[in-house]
Design a protein around this motif. Sequence first.
Motif, PDB file in Angstrom:
ATOM      1  N   HIS A   1      20.888  19.785-111.113  1.00  0.00           N
ATOM      2  CA  HIS A   1      20.892  20.304-112.488  1.00  0.00           C
ATOM      3  C   HIS A   1      20.405  19.233-113.463  1.00  0.00           C
ATOM      4  O   HIS A   1      20.720  18.047-113.328  1.00  0.00           O
ATOM      5  CB  HIS A   1      22.311  20.758-112.862  1.00  0.00           C
ATOM      6  CG  HIS A   1      22.361  21.562-114.115  1.00  0.00           C
ATOM      7  ND1 HIS A   1      22.348  20.995-115.377  1.00  0.00           N
ATOM      8  CD2 HIS A   1      22.428  22.913-114.316  1.00  0.00           C
ATOM      9  CE1 HIS A   1      22.409  21.943-116.285  1.00  0.00           C
ATOM     10  NE2 HIS A   1      22.467  23.119-115.672  1.00  0.00           N
TER      11      HIS A   1
ATOM     12  N   HIS B   1      30.274  23.642-114.179  1.00  0.00           N
ATOM     13  CA  HIS B   1      28.892  23.593-113.694  1.00  0.00           C
ATOM     14  C   HIS B   1      28.393  25.011-113.442  1.00  0.00           C
ATOM     15  O   HIS B   1      29.039  25.790-112.729  1.00  0.00           O
ATOM     16  CB  HIS B   1      28.847  22.786-112.393  1.00  0.00           C
ATOM     17  CG  HIS B   1      27.496  22.243-112.079  1.00  0.00           C
ATOM     18  ND1 HIS B   1      26.378  23.048-111.949  1.00  0.00           N
ATOM     19  CD2 HIS B   1      27.055  20.962-111.850  1.00  0.00           C
ATOM     20  CE1 HIS B   1      25.325  22.297-111.669  1.00  0.00           C
ATOM     21  NE2 HIS B   1      25.709  21.038-111.601  1.00  0.00           N
TER      22      HIS B   1
ATOM     23  N   CYS C   1      37.921  23.216-106.178  1.00  0.00           N
ATOM     24  CA  CYS C   1      36.648  22.680-105.685  1.00  0.00           C
ATOM     25  C   CYS C   1      36.602  22.740-104.160  1.00  0.00           C
ATOM     26  O   CYS C   1      35.589  23.123-103.566  1.00  0.00           O
ATOM     27  CB  CYS C   1      36.463  21.238-106.157  1.00  0.00           C
ATOM     28  SG  CYS C   1      36.382  21.028-107.952  1.00  0.00           S
TER      29      CYS C   1
ATOM     30  N   ASP D   1      27.512  14.287-108.768  1.00  0.00           N
ATOM     31  CA  ASP D   1      27.916  15.488-108.049  1.00  0.00           C
ATOM     32  C   ASP D   1      29.324  15.842-108.483  1.00  0.00           C
ATOM     33  O   ASP D   1      30.301  15.267-108.007  1.00  0.00           O
ATOM     34  CB  ASP D   1      27.864  15.246-106.530  1.00  0.00           C
ATOM     35  CG  ASP D   1      28.343  16.463-105.758  1.00  0.00           C
ATOM     36  OD1 ASP D   1      28.316  17.571-106.328  1.00  0.00           O
ATOM     37  OD2 ASP D   1      28.762  16.301-104.598  1.00  0.00           O
TER      38      ASP D   1
ATOM     39  N   ALA E   1      23.079  17.054-114.901  1.00  0.00           N
ATOM     40  CA  ALA E   1      24.042  16.407-113.991  1.00  0.00           C
ATOM     41  C   ALA E   1      23.887  14.898-114.006  1.00  0.00           C
ATOM     42  O   ALA E   1      24.830  14.161-113.683  1.00  0.00           O
ATOM     43  CB  ALA E   1      23.864  16.936-112.575  1.00  0.00           C
TER      44      ALA E   1
ATOM     45  N   SER F   1      29.784  14.284-102.075  1.00  0.00           N
ATOM     46  CA  SER F   1      30.390  15.608-101.997  1.00  0.00           C
ATOM     47  C   SER F   1      31.085  15.842-100.674  1.00  0.00           C
ATOM     48  O   SER F   1      31.903  16.722-100.548  1.00  0.00           O
ATOM     49  CB  SER F   1      29.323  16.684-102.189  1.00  0.00           C
ATOM     50  OG  SER F   1      29.875  17.957-102.025  1.00  0.00           O
TER      51      SER F   1
ATOM     52  N   GLU G   1      26.199  26.099-111.503  1.00  0.00           N
ATOM     53  CA  GLU G   1      25.913  26.381-110.099  1.00  0.00           C
ATOM     54  C   GLU G   1      27.134  26.946-109.379  1.00  0.00           C
ATOM     55  O   GLU G   1      26.998  27.578-108.333  1.00  0.00           O
ATOM     56  CB  GLU G   1      25.428  25.122-109.389  1.00  0.00           C
ATOM     57  CG  GLU G   1      23.999  24.733-109.697  1.00  0.00           C
ATOM     58  CD  GLU G   1      22.986  25.784-109.228  1.00  0.00           C
ATOM     59  OE1 GLU G   1      23.280  26.489-108.241  1.00  0.00           O
ATOM     60  OE2 GLU G   1      21.921  25.887-109.852  1.00  0.00           O
TER      61      GLU G   1
ATOM     62  N   PHE H   1      31.841  19.316-110.325  1.00  0.00           N
ATOM     63  CA  PHE H   1      31.929  20.750-110.538  1.00  0.00           C
ATOM     64  C   PHE H   1      31.970  21.081-112.033  1.00  0.00           C
ATOM     65  O   PHE H   1      32.272  22.205-112.406  1.00  0.00           O
ATOM     66  CB  PHE H   1      33.157  21.320-109.828  1.00  0.00           C
ATOM     67  CG  PHE H   1      32.961  21.456-108.336  1.00  0.00           C
ATOM     68  CD1 PHE H   1      32.715  22.691-107.770  1.00  0.00           C
ATOM     69  CD2 PHE H   1      33.008  20.344-107.512  1.00  0.00           C
ATOM     70  CE1 PHE H   1      32.534  22.829-106.406  1.00  0.00           C
ATOM     71  CE2 PHE H   1      32.826  20.461-106.149  1.00  0.00           C
ATOM     72  CZ  PHE H   1      32.590  21.702-105.586  1.00  0.00           C
TER      73      PHE H   1
ATOM     74  N   ARG I   1      24.229  21.327-107.188  1.00  0.00           N
ATOM     75  CA  ARG I   1      25.005  20.721-108.286  1.00  0.00           C
ATOM     76  C   ARG I   1      24.329  19.460-108.801  1.00  0.00           C
ATOM     77  O   ARG I   1      24.280  19.208-110.011  1.00  0.00           O
ATOM     78  CB  ARG I   1      26.429  20.410-107.816  1.00  0.00           C
ATOM     79  CG  ARG I   1      27.261  21.633-107.471  1.00  0.00           C
ATOM     80  CD  ARG I   1      28.733  21.282-107.297  1.00  0.00           C
ATOM     81  NE  ARG I   1      28.975  20.268-106.297  1.00  0.00           N
ATOM     82  CZ  ARG I   1      29.198  20.512-105.003  1.00  0.00           C
ATOM     83  NH1 ARG I   1      29.175  21.767-104.558  1.00  0.00           N
ATOM     84  NH2 ARG I   1      29.429  19.524-104.168  1.00  0.00           N
TER      85      ARG I   1
END
Length: 997
Positions: free
Chosen positions: A455, A477, A429, A462, A458, A393, A479, A464, A452
Amino acid sequence: MAATAYSDFCYEIYEQIYRRLERRDEERLRFATKGTARRVLNHDNLLRFFRTLLPPGRTCVDVFGLDETTLVARVYERQLHDFLAILIFSACRIEAARTFTTQLVAQDGWPVVSTRGKEIVRLPVDREDLIELFGNVVAADKFFTKQACFSTVVIRNREEVRVEDPEGQRLPYLEEQPLGKGSFGKVFKVKLARGHFYDPLTGTENPEPKEIARKDYLISAEFRTDRAKGEREIMDKILTSSARTCQNILENFGSLEIGTTTYSLFMPLAICDLRAYMMEHHRARPSTTMERAQVISSAHGLAGGLEFLHTGMMTSDMEEIVCYHMDLKPSNILIFREPVQLANGGVEVRNIWKLSDFGMSRVKIRRQGQGGEREKDFNSWFVRRQKPVVAPSLSATLNRHGEGTYLAPESIASTRSMKSESDVWSLGCVISVVFAYLEEGSDGVELYQDARMAHANADGYDRFFLRGTRFTPTKVHPEVAKWHTRLIDRASQRDEAEGDAVRDMLRYMEEAVFEVNPFKRRGAKEVKQMLLRTYQKYRALGQAQTGEAGGGPGNKQLTPLSKSLWQRLRKRSPSPSCRGNVKGWYLSTSEAYKGCAISPDGSLVAYWTDVKISLYTSQSLSAGEGDVVSPAAEHLLQAPNCIWKSIGLTHRYLVASTTGANFQCYIFDLQRGPAVDAHLDHWYRLDLAPPEIHNVAISHDSKVLACILRDREGEQQPGSILVAPSIPELIRYAKRPPSASTEETTTLNPPVHPDPPPPEPWTLDKIDWPASGVTNLTFAGKDDLYFVVRPELTARSREHKITIVHFSLSTRTQQIVIVESRGLDSSSIAGLFTTFIPFRLDPSTCAVVTRQKRLHIQDLRETETPTTDPTTTTTTGAGVEAIHCDIKNYRVLKLMMTSRDDKMYALGTSTASHKILLLEMTVPRRGDVETELGGGGVGGIREVAQLTGLSYNDEFVERLAEGKTTGEGEGYVLVAALVAQNRRAVYRVGLGGGTVE
């Protein structure tokens, strides 16, 4: 004899040329700069040269048909200095020199062309043409092997230069320093020699060495195929397009193709990229509204740059160019400090964000009137390098199976169709992460990433968005919306108008950008307009706050005093708004401070921005204006393309390091000169390039300097510890600038055999972690150094652990203690490590706080032992169980150890409040049955004072100054904070009762 005179002349000229060669000690890299041969082979030396070629009793007219003056003039007219210099430097015999004069100088026909149709004097010359010229294989071979040194490449601005034979030419780099690696290329900082950067538009060349960035790519087979088919014209159009008219697009300085393997792009040097700025160089959140406004303004410019890529580029033939970036992420957004024209006609230097690597993505050229489009994916021209393992990220766009954090949902479709809408998703993002940074600094970025990845759906990625399954669609996502709500709420708590501005921006992002269907996303132009409106709201809010403070504490005019600052502070009555024996002061100016430091004895405080250091000393207190302090001294960074990175401070020295295009270390001798109080007038520059300094620490007695250095090969490689046992010796080694107005030193006409450089007055030891992950570099006594390795969670590893390293300066050994999660704690990794402090009497022992609620007392001479803590375990090196205690009713943020190791002072909050308290804590000992602090038993906690105006979310540093060290009769705690205007920044809490025991 003519041969003897010629030989002596050649030896003399060789010596003069050799003295002027760059990198002359590296045979394969040495080169002559443009004009070197012309300066050495001047008019007088050319006359001497032609005279050495004459047999006894003969004249130039007799031998060559022209007098010597005419021959000299021909050399100048035909620019034959480099050719002649190669002849001399290669030690060709006199017969070859006479052939040169006859064939190239005296001959009327010009230019001289070989039977193969090539101009013989155009360097570098083919071997076959040299054999034809000299009629001698040996002379041709000597010339051929030496000509590279004088065939130095000249980079042409916004044009491509080709080097057919890498062995036949030299590159004009005085210095090369690796800066980083990407998916396709390696980035270097290079210094071009004077005269080797040419701008064909202006007809000018660089009069001084020029520092730029170079990115090297490995050429694929398709690159060469497309060149043969003429497809390379797309690259040429990009390099010469109107992209240079947009300040948010990285300017192109031209390109260089070397043989069949390497392609280099040249660019301006940035200070750093956005990832590094948020996560390494400016970890604290912006503390003022205007600071946050400037970040939003930079993001607005970024959106404008993306809009320009999509809709604003034209070729010189008025063909429309559409560029899809396809890899937009913080590490591809470079930061520059550049002047910006203001509406009132003034100029202000601001951070400008620029898109980089846009030319390596996908480009479409729309041909007007031809009804067709050509599209080319530039990535196919270059070989992908192995990706470094980093937190996805923060810098990489790749998760473990190749999908990127910032890439759009369509990037994982079976039939990928990524267009401008995909770039807009990536932009969204980046903006979302930037707003997390604005509110919570680098910790917020890490917490957002952690949320992120945590989850359930997920699957360790990582991103979106959450990828759909056979029965569920791909969706944004959850979050993202949760975190946006969190950021809105926090901004609203601070100011209702700011909360409204954040709400409008982030909800717009959710509705118009974070849309799985790319056809429903808005364009970069609309995002830019929304960012502009948000910036205008922030700017108006900031101006209103500043206006309200027009006659307030932050704008008072101060008159310095010469009495001790902290004696003055102690004697003044407490501020009405502070509780307990506390005094607080405003800073006289509100700036974008990124860090602060306090000397060990509590006599000095330093604040710094990206470009300025402000020192607060005994001159800082105004008579009659006791709530305001102004800096006694300031230093403005003059070196270009860099910012202050870290600072170490004692009562005698301030050591500061820079980051960016220039990696330097500055040593300020604070007590040099006649002044009673410390100042920043006497400083020295230490060149440690190319390793960058990430952390600086000075021993309490001001004798030893320690730094954590980045590895030469890049940020992700293990770094090293530099230890200089004598700062005065380091100063003698450092470079002192010739005047206060410059920070550059140069050496002209170096001797042929220069004196060897003095030995480096420091030692280097490798560590097992990248320098960027190291924090809390701290001295404990004279021979002990500690540092903490910041916890990191990535898609490849979900370990929750803190590594604490003890480094012995006397034995050069490292001992390690690890505090790690045992898998029962699902909370965020970003909050695992809180604070750390070594003991004073026993430097092998340290105290660590995790999650703000758990205290660990650890002797690094111990071995791994079981612990009663259900969520953590400790691993070290020798034999007694560590102490673990829960902290009841309080959250501890900072620790300070007393000289007897029996008490600690802590800065923290009560469980139900965000107000900062100074707490006194008894150090628990082995055998104590209580496992809680603050529970009324062993290891009690006492509230000493409240620091009104300072809150849980603020960044601050602290220092315990005991009475016996201050000479003031009582001890105190000094706190320096990074806070907004109209809030106290410096606090002093008197502990009373004389010396702290």
